[in-house]
Design an enzyme around this catalytic site. Structure first.
Site, short mmCIF file in Angstrom:
data_model
loop_
_atom_site.label_atom_id
_atom_site.label_comp_id
_atom_site.label_asym_id
_atom_site.label_seq_id
_atom_site.Cartn_x
_atom_site.Cartn_y
_atom_site.Cartn_z
CD GLN A 102 -2.68 1.19 2.55
OE1 GLN A 102 -2.14 1.38 3.64
NE2 GLN A 102 -3.97 1.02 2.43
CE1 TYR A 167 -2.42 8.95 7.64
CE2 TYR A 167 -3.07 6.79 6.82
CZ TYR A 167 -2.49 7.57 7.81
OH TYR A 167 -1.99 6.99 8.94
NE ARG A 214 -8.77 -0.79 3.37
CZ ARG A 214 -8.64 -1.23 4.61
NH1 ARG A 214 -7.51 -1.11 5.24
NH2 ARG A 214 -9.65 -1.82 5.22
CB CYS A 336 -8.56 -9.53 17.25
SG CYS A 336 -8.79 -7.74 17.31
CB CYS A 340 -7.32 -5.81 24.31
SG CYS A 340 -7.26 -5.01 22.70
CB CYS A 344 -2.55 -3.21 18.41
SG CYS A 344 -4.19 -3.29 17.67
C1 LIG Z 1 -3.04 -0.45 14.41
C2 LIG Z 1 -3.74 -0.37 13.07
C3 LIG Z 1 -3.01 -0.03 11.93
C4 LIG Z 1 -3.63 0.04 10.68
N1 LIG Z 1 -2.89 0.36 9.57
C5 LIG Z 1 -3.50 0.48 8.36
C6 LIG Z 1 -2.76 0.85 7.20
O1 LIG Z 1 -1.53 1.02 7.21
N2 LIG Z 1 -3.46 1.00 6.04
C7 LIG Z 1 -4.82 0.79 5.96
O2 LIG Z 1 -5.41 0.94 4.89
N3 LIG Z 1 -5.53 0.40 7.04
C8 LIG Z 1 -4.91 0.23 8.23
N4 LIG Z 1 -5.64 -0.20 9.31
C9 LIG Z 1 -7.06 -0.62 9.14
C10 LIG Z 1 -7.12 -2.15 8.87
O3 LIG Z 1 -6.66 -2.46 7.58
C11 LIG Z 1 -8.56 -2.73 9.00
O4 LIG Z 1 -9.40 -2.12 8.08
C12 LIG Z 1 -9.17 -2.61 10.39
O5 LIG Z 1 -8.22 -2.82 11.40
C13 LIG Z 1 -10.33 -3.59 10.56
O6 LIG Z 1 -9.93 -4.95 10.34
P1 LIG Z 1 -9.58 -5.93 11.60
O7 LIG Z 1 -10.74 -5.86 12.55
O8 LIG Z 1 -9.35 -7.30 11.02
O9 LIG Z 1 -8.36 -5.36 12.23
C14 LIG Z 1 -5.02 -0.26 10.57
C15 LIG Z 1 -5.75 -0.61 11.72
C16 LIG Z 1 -5.12 -0.67 12.95
C17 LIG Z 1 -5.92 -1.09 14.15
#
Ligand SMILES: Cc1cc2nc3c(=O)[nH]c(=O)nc-3n(C[C@H](O)[C@H](O)[C@H](O)COP(=O)(O)O)c2cc1C
Length: 372
Positions: A102, A167, A214, A336, A340, A344
């Site tokens: 990305q 962003y 995205r 997950c 918590c 993270c």
């Molecule tokens: C700590 C953290 C970092 C993330 N970094 C990115 C990122 O670099 N780019 C992005 O498009 N989404 C990022 N996300 C969003 C995730 O891709 C995802 O959409 C979101 O966490 C939900 O999915 P999950 O419940 O499986 O974590 C981030 C989310 C978290 C919590």
């Protein structure tokens, strides 16, 4: 058990072995200054070994320092990181998954920029960004194109443009953060002009190479971008030949609102957004957001709400999630869960390297040894 989830699919002309992908997840694993670290490589090798069809590596900065989220954001703005990026792509592909990276300009949320750059001077967390000039806007589009060429040269299978989280690309589309009076602001057509220029410039530069996106479907803010407009934008993006849309909701300015925090505790909290986008486009759509069980994921695909599943924290908490789901060992999954209190996220927003509080003791010890 889950025939839809474990069926193949073609994305941008590349074959994924199943419908599972790793969604980008920034964890602060890169070295200070944005070099690909051994920790990053080990981490992504493990993510690919999980059995997902594709791993999308976290956001990497197309411009530095002004486009970079933090001092541990991977850099893709020069050839200096090419060796590291090549190792990263090889580590992922060596485990039988497709590799995507990305690329991003952090805009209003660029932690390394002073002042940050944005479509307009609209404050973000007490910091006032500077509005970009038209010349600067065009230069940034070229930086995206140059970065995308590096991604291709490093051996990745695809590149993903970060059009989410508030962003730079999404901040142009948003009526809340784009108050420009030139051809880059005003109507939706004008607000989407810059990201569309980026898509076109990137596609022209990389040639026959898939470009994913995205996609911010809803800012979850009263004066922000809403589905009624984003669906029109999704349609235009899909028609321009993006390989897929990976749908998300929210920006840094909404993620921590009590009602958003509450809603995002629910399994599949962004699936409805993905389903709405899927109806508007004819390219594969990825749904993410606490997709925690095999049955839930299977239904998302079977009910045609999305074509692919994006697992971020879910996969990081348990890199054996796909295997356990496939082999009917779901009672062994390390989940997950929201209780918590988003450890993270809190760690990375404080500039720290993230760990998961759900990891078993031995894994935490391994992580500590690698980080110290
Ligand atoms: C700590 C953290 C970092 C993330 N970094 C990115 C990122 O670099 N780019 C992005 O498009 N989404 C990022 N996300 C969003 C995730 O891709 C995802 O959409 C979101 O966490 C939900 O999915 P999950 O419940 O499986 O974590 C981030 C989310 C978290 C919590």
């Amino acid at each position: 058990m889950y025939p839809h989830l474990f069926s193949r699919i073609s994305v941008g002309g590349k074959e994924l072995k199943n419908r599972l992908t790793m969604a980008p997840l920034y964890l602060g694993y890169a070295g200070e200054g944005g070099a690909v670290s051994e920790l990053s490589i080990d981490h992504y090798r493990l993510m690919a070994k999980s059995g997902v069809g594709m791993v999308v590596v976290e956001n990497a900065a197309v411009d530095y320092p002004v486009g970079s989220g933090s001092n541990r954001t991977i850099r893709v703005d020069t050839d200096d990181n090419l060796v590291g990026l090549t190792k990263l792509a090889a580590a992922i592909k060596g485990q039988g998954a497709l590799a995507s990276l990305q690329i991003n300009h952090a805009g209003r949320f660029a932690g390394m920029a002073d002042p940050a750059l944005a479509p307009s001077a609209v404050q973000a967390f007490g910091r006032m960004p500077r509005a970009l000039t038209r010349e600067e806007i065009r230069k940034i589009a070229s930086k995206f194109a140059e970065a995308a060429v590096r991604v291709k040269r490093a051996g990745f299978d695809m590149v993903e443009l970060h059009g989410g989280t508030g962003y730079l690309l999404s901040s142009f589309v948003s009526p809340r953060t784009n108050k420009r009076e030139d051809e880059y602001g005003g109507s939706l057509e004008s607000r989407q002009r810059f990201p569309m220029e980026v898509v076109r410039e990137v596609k022209a530069a990389v040639g026959n190479f898939p470009v994913g996106y995205r996609f911010l479907a809803d800012e979850w803010l009263p004066d922000g971008l809403r589905l009624v407009e984003s669906l029109q934008y999704a349609h235009v993006l899909a028609a321009s030949g993006v390989a897929y849309l990976s749908v998300m909701g929210g920006t840094y300015e909404s993620f921590f609102l009590p009602e958003v925090l509450q809603a995002s505790r629910k399994e599949g909290y962004m699936v409805d957004l993905a389903a709405a986008v899927k109806k508007a486009v004819n390219v594969p759509v990825i749904a993410a957001g606490r997709i925690s069980t095999g049955a839930f994921a299977e239904n998302v695909i079977a009910e045609r709400k999305a074509d692919l599943i994006g697992l971020a924290r879910v996969l990081w908490a348990d890199p054996e999630w796909p295997l356990k789901v496939k082999e009917g060992k779901e009672d062994e999954i390390v989940h997950c869960t929201p209780d918590c209190d988003d450890t993270c996220t809190k760690l990375v927003t404080k500039g720290k390297v993230a760990f998961c509080v759900r990891w078993p003791h031995h894994k935490l010890q391994e992580w500590k040894a690698k980080v110290s």
